[in-house]
Design an enzyme around this catalytic site. Structure first.
Site, PDB file in Angstrom:
ATOM      1  N   LYS A  26       0.829  -1.189   0.018  1.00  0.00           N
ATOM      2  CA  LYS A  26       0.063   0.055   0.159  1.00  0.00           C
ATOM      3  C   LYS A  26       0.872   1.367  -0.064  1.00  0.00           C
ATOM      4  O   LYS A  26       0.193   2.244  -0.375  1.00  0.00           O
ATOM      5  CB  LYS A  26      -1.146   0.022   1.192  1.00  0.00           C
ATOM      6  CG  LYS A  26      -1.859  -1.128   1.071  1.00  0.00           C
ATOM      7  CD  LYS A  26      -2.823  -1.043  -0.247  1.00  0.00           C
ATOM      8  CE  LYS A  26      -4.023  -1.966  -0.133  1.00  0.00           C
ATOM      9  NZ  LYS A  26      -4.910  -1.780  -1.397  1.00  0.00           N
TER      10      LYS A  26
HETATM   11  N1  PMP Z   1      -3.500  -8.156   1.478  1.00  0.00           N
HETATM   12  C1  PMP Z   1      -3.635  -7.034   2.481  1.00  0.00           C
HETATM   13  C2  PMP Z   1      -2.964  -7.437   3.642  1.00  0.00           C
HETATM   14  C3  PMP Z   1      -4.187  -5.932   2.268  1.00  0.00           C
HETATM   15  O1  PMP Z   1      -4.409  -4.989   2.963  1.00  0.00           O
HETATM   16  C4  PMP Z   1      -4.792  -5.588   0.818  1.00  0.00           C
HETATM   17  C5  PMP Z   1      -5.482  -4.319   0.352  1.00  0.00           C
HETATM   18  N2  PMP Z   1      -6.955  -4.237   0.916  1.00  0.00           N
HETATM   19  C6  PMP Z   1      -4.582  -6.578  -0.080  1.00  0.00           C
HETATM   20  C7  PMP Z   1      -3.887  -7.929   0.219  1.00  0.00           C
HETATM   21  C8  PMP Z   1      -5.176  -6.510  -1.640  1.00  0.00           C
HETATM   22  O2  PMP Z   1      -4.726  -5.588  -2.342  1.00  0.00           O
HETATM   23  P1  PMP Z   1      -5.472  -4.717  -3.257  1.00  0.00           P
HETATM   24  O3  PMP Z   1      -6.302  -3.904  -2.570  1.00  0.00           O
HETATM   25  O4  PMP Z   1      -4.524  -4.229  -4.043  1.00  0.00           O
HETATM   26  O5  PMP Z   1      -6.575  -5.732  -4.055  1.00  0.00           O
END
Ligand code: PMP
Length: 340
Positions: free
Chosen positions: A48
């Site tokens: 992130k």
């Molecule tokens: N794994 C974790 C620990 C996350 O915080 C997130 C984000 N919600 C994701 C996977 C998935 O990534 P994305 O939001 O880019 O689909």
């Protein structure tokens, strides 16, 4: 961004350029070669950091964000930590609406990073005024000089991964990657990475990971938003009870669903067998890869990249706590499987 070997002028220069590491043991009986892209190497310990820095940089360039302004977001924790870290370095105020499902460790870390945190109930519909979406929207409207990151509905989310994570994977594998396995929450990672890699080689397969209790897989297959798919589950950051416009379903070949239990146990196996301390969704991505292998998606020539989104330290009171694991009936298999 290329990693500077000398002095970095702030922690934010370390976002991106995460390592790709071959998996040797957990995959030893599988056809193909497997690599984990370890996003915990970002300074905020998750993928992130990429979207937070990309979106804030753009807001600054567009003149909509200046020192002293406020950044508002809904977050399962990781985006919040990245936004709080950047706010700390750059002089913004950071207000976060967090799901009550988020681990206490994550909430404490956000506060330590200087964010104002509002904990909202996890199991209410997205349009309920108590949901973290609605709470964040309200705070944004009530706070002058604020921007709402809105990661689920912001096209800059996948754009960030299109410009960083995707090209890194292509470069690190020297264009040899055949499959990527990616957790889908907002869908920013899978959509940005998937779009970039398919532009480089349309034969690359983009494999999504969804949770039982989430609507994404069914929506991808049928175009139908099926409320019957929705029920509470424990994995944080994976799957959704709404359809995020940040997800570009057209670059995703298929989804595989994983359970809370198998993902937790697999995360523990990754630690034991590879020495990689990943978060809950790293376990989910590895578990989905094993399931995709069972469905014969890979062969000897496959070069499969798994994106491990964050670091295990965020889950010490969850999947890495024997008490938590026992409470949810997840533990017995660990002893059986550890014999492997
Ligand atoms: N794994 C974790 C620990 C996350 O915080 C997130 C984000 N919600 C994701 C996977 C998935 O990534 P994305 O939001 O880019 O689909």
């Amino acid at each position: 961004m290329t990693r500077n070997q000398g002095i970095n002028h702030s922690i934010l220069e370390l976002v991106g350029e995460t390592p790709l590491v071959q998996l040797n043991c957990i995959t030893k009986d599988l056809k193909g070669t497997y690599y984990a892209k370890i996003e915990a190497f970002n300074p905020g310990h998750s993928a992130k950091d990429r979207i937070a820095s990309y979106i804030i940089d753009k807001a600054e360039r567009d003149g909509v964000l200046k020192v002293g302004d406020t950044i508002v977001e809904t977050t399962s924790g990781n985006t919040g930590f990245s936004l709080a870290m950047i706010s700390m370095v750059k002089g913004y105020k950071c207000i976060l609406a967090v799901s009550s499902k988020s681990s206490q460790d994550k909430i404490d870390m956000l506060k330590t990073m200087g964010a104002e945190v509002h904990v909202c109930p996890a199991n209410v519909p997205a349009d309920d005024p108590r949901s973290y979406y609605e709470v964040a929207k309200r705070i944004h409207l009530e706070t002058p000089g604020s921007i709402y990151i809105n990661q689920y509905f912001n096209s800059l989310n996948s754009e960030a991964h299109y410009h960083s994570t995707g090209p890194e994977i292509w470069k690190q594998t020297k264009g040899q990657v055949t499959h990527v396995v990616v957790a889908s929450g907002t869908g920013g990672t899978i959509s940005g990475v998937g779009k970039y890699l398919k532009e480089m080689n349309p034969n690359i397969k983009v494999l999504g990971v969804d949770a039982y209790g989430s609507v994404l897989k069914k929506y991808h297959e049928s175009g139908e938003f099926d409320e019957n798919e929705i029920f509470p589950y424990k994995i944080e950051g994976l799957g959704k009870n709404l359809i995020p416009s940040a997800t570009n379903f057209s670059v995703i070949d298929q989804y595989e669903k994983v359970t809370d239990k198998s993902s937790a146990l697999t995360a523990r196996r990754i630690v034991k067998l590879e020495g990689i301390f990943g978060g809950y969704t790293s376990g989910a991505v590895m578990q989905a890869t094993l399931q995709y292998h069972d469905k014969e998606l890979f062969d000897e020539n496959s070069k499969v990249v798994l994106i491990f989104p964050d670091h295990g330290s965020r889950y010490m009171n969850k999947i890495y706590s024997d008490i938590w694991m026992r409470k949810h009936g997840f533990l017995e298999e660990v002893y059986k499987e550890s014999a492997i």
